[in-house]
Design a protein around this motif. Structure first.
Motif, short mmCIF file in Angstrom:
data_model
loop_
_atom_site.label_atom_id
_atom_site.label_comp_id
_atom_site.label_asym_id
_atom_site.label_seq_id
_atom_site.Cartn_x
_atom_site.Cartn_y
_atom_site.Cartn_z
N GLU A 146 58.35 -37.89 3.65
CA GLU A 146 58.40 -38.29 2.24
C GLU A 146 58.32 -37.10 1.29
N GLU A 147 57.66 -36.03 1.70
CA GLU A 147 57.55 -34.85 0.84
C GLU A 147 58.88 -34.13 0.70
N ASN A 148 59.62 -34.01 1.79
CA ASN A 148 60.88 -33.26 1.77
C ASN A 148 62.07 -34.11 1.33
N VAL A 149 62.24 -35.27 1.91
CA VAL A 149 63.42 -36.10 1.65
C VAL A 149 63.07 -37.10 0.55
N ARG A 150 63.75 -36.96 -0.58
CA ARG A 150 63.43 -37.80 -1.74
C ARG A 150 64.40 -38.96 -1.93
N GLU A 151 65.68 -38.73 -1.59
CA GLU A 151 66.68 -39.78 -1.80
C GLU A 151 67.82 -39.60 -0.81
N VAL A 152 68.25 -40.69 -0.19
CA VAL A 152 69.37 -40.67 0.74
C VAL A 152 70.40 -41.68 0.25
N SER A 153 71.61 -41.19 0.01
CA SER A 153 72.72 -42.06 -0.40
C SER A 153 73.90 -41.78 0.51
N VAL A 154 73.92 -42.47 1.67
CA VAL A 154 75.03 -42.24 2.61
C VAL A 154 76.34 -42.74 2.01
N GLU A 155 76.27 -43.67 1.07
CA GLU A 155 77.48 -44.16 0.40
C GLU A 155 78.15 -43.04 -0.40
N ASN A 156 77.34 -42.10 -0.90
CA ASN A 156 77.86 -40.97 -1.69
C ASN A 156 77.83 -39.66 -0.92
N ASP A 157 77.54 -39.71 0.40
CA ASP A 157 77.44 -38.50 1.23
C ASP A 157 76.48 -37.48 0.62
N LEU A 158 75.34 -37.97 0.14
CA LEU A 158 74.42 -37.09 -0.58
C LEU A 158 72.97 -37.36 -0.19
N VAL A 159 72.22 -36.28 0.01
CA VAL A 159 70.79 -36.35 0.25
C VAL A 159 70.12 -35.40 -0.73
N LEU A 160 69.08 -35.89 -1.41
CA LEU A 160 68.33 -35.07 -2.35
C LEU A 160 66.97 -34.77 -1.73
N ILE A 161 66.60 -33.47 -1.77
CA ILE A 161 65.35 -33.05 -1.13
C ILE A 161 64.49 -32.20 -2.07
N SER A 162 63.22 -32.17 -1.77
CA SER A 162 62.26 -31.25 -2.38
C SER A 162 61.62 -30.49 -1.23
N PRO A 163 62.30 -29.45 -0.73
CA PRO A 163 61.82 -28.79 0.48
C PRO A 163 60.55 -27.97 0.26
N ILE A 164 59.77 -27.87 1.31
CA ILE A 164 58.60 -27.00 1.29
C ILE A 164 59.09 -25.57 1.08
N LYS A 165 58.40 -24.81 0.28
CA LYS A 165 58.79 -23.42 0.00
C LYS A 165 58.90 -22.63 1.31
N GLY A 166 59.98 -21.89 1.43
CA GLY A 166 60.18 -21.03 2.58
C GLY A 166 61.08 -21.62 3.67
N ILE A 167 61.42 -22.90 3.58
CA ILE A 167 62.30 -23.50 4.59
C ILE A 167 63.71 -22.94 4.46
N PHE A 168 64.19 -22.78 3.23
CA PHE A 168 65.56 -22.31 2.97
C PHE A 168 65.55 -20.95 2.30
N ASP A 169 66.64 -20.19 2.49
CA ASP A 169 66.91 -19.03 1.68
C ASP A 169 67.34 -19.57 0.31
N GLU A 170 67.85 -18.71 -0.54
CA GLU A 170 68.31 -19.16 -1.84
C GLU A 170 69.48 -20.13 -1.70
N PRO A 171 69.38 -21.32 -2.28
CA PRO A 171 70.50 -22.27 -2.19
C PRO A 171 71.66 -21.82 -3.07
N GLU A 172 72.85 -22.31 -2.75
CA GLU A 172 74.04 -22.01 -3.53
C GLU A 172 74.03 -22.87 -4.78
N GLU A 173 74.47 -22.32 -5.90
CA GLU A 173 74.51 -23.07 -7.14
C GLU A 173 75.95 -23.43 -7.46
N VAL A 174 76.16 -24.68 -7.91
CA VAL A 174 77.52 -25.10 -8.30
C VAL A 174 77.72 -24.99 -9.78
#
Length: 174
Positions: A146-174
């Motif tokens: 529940e902390e990391n995964v905030r919203e899953v919309s398979v209909e829109n091929d989209l997952v929204l997350i609030s990852p714990i700091k340090g899991i990812f490098d800098e994400p790409e910005e659109v």
């Protein structure tokens, strides 16, 4: 992506002499297979086969399929994969792994930040883990909770997350 069908398991051997087959289920629980009256041998969902009986034997399912009445009939089905229609699924909550693969993973608070796409899902003792692959091919492991995964919309091929700091490098910005 919402899928129309799911592979539910593979016939691995015969069982007895009356045409039953042993199915290795590809589900969290073999009990999942008990809900189906009809399964298919191909993703076009044509040529349905009636499921007459399902017995659970450990992690395997013993199936009796209509028209398969001898060990010779059952032997012809060895290594075949059985498929179900999404419309026939009665018992399920949450999402299916097949639907998650390919979903874009973005930041919950800043939807312009893209972490990558879900490329694999596996389970550990406490939870599932998603492999998220960025556009450079680097893989990250995201624990599903529940902390990391905030919203899953398979209909829109989209997952929204609030990852714990340090899991990812800098994400790409659109």
């Amino acid at each position: 992506m919402v899928n129309k069908y799911f592979e539910v398991g593979q016939i691995v051997s015969t069982h007895g002499i009356k045409g039953e087959v042993n199915l290795m289920p590809w589900a969290d629980s073999p009990e999942f297979l008990k809900q189906f009256d009809v399964l298919y041998f191909d993703s076009s969902l044509e040529n349905p086969v009636k499921v007459e009986d399902v017995k659970i034997h450990g992690k395997m399912c013993i199936l009796k399929l209509s028209g398969v009445d001898t060990v010779e009939d059952a032997q012809k089905l060895r290594n075949k994969v059985l498929i179900c229609s999404r419309d026939d699924i009665k018992q399920h909550s949450g999402w299916f792994v097949k639907d998650l693969i390919g979903c874009e993973v973005r930041d919950y608070n800043d939807k312009n930040l893209i972490y990558g796409k879900i490329t694999d899902v596996f389970s550990i003792a406490s939870n599932d883990v998603w492999t998220v692959t960025d556009n450079k091919g680097k893989e990250y492991l995201l624990p599903v909770n529940e902390e990391n995964v905030r919203e899953v919309s398979v209909e829109n091929d989209l997952v929204l997350i609030s990852p714990i700091k340090g899991i990812f490098d800098e994400p790409e910005e659109v």
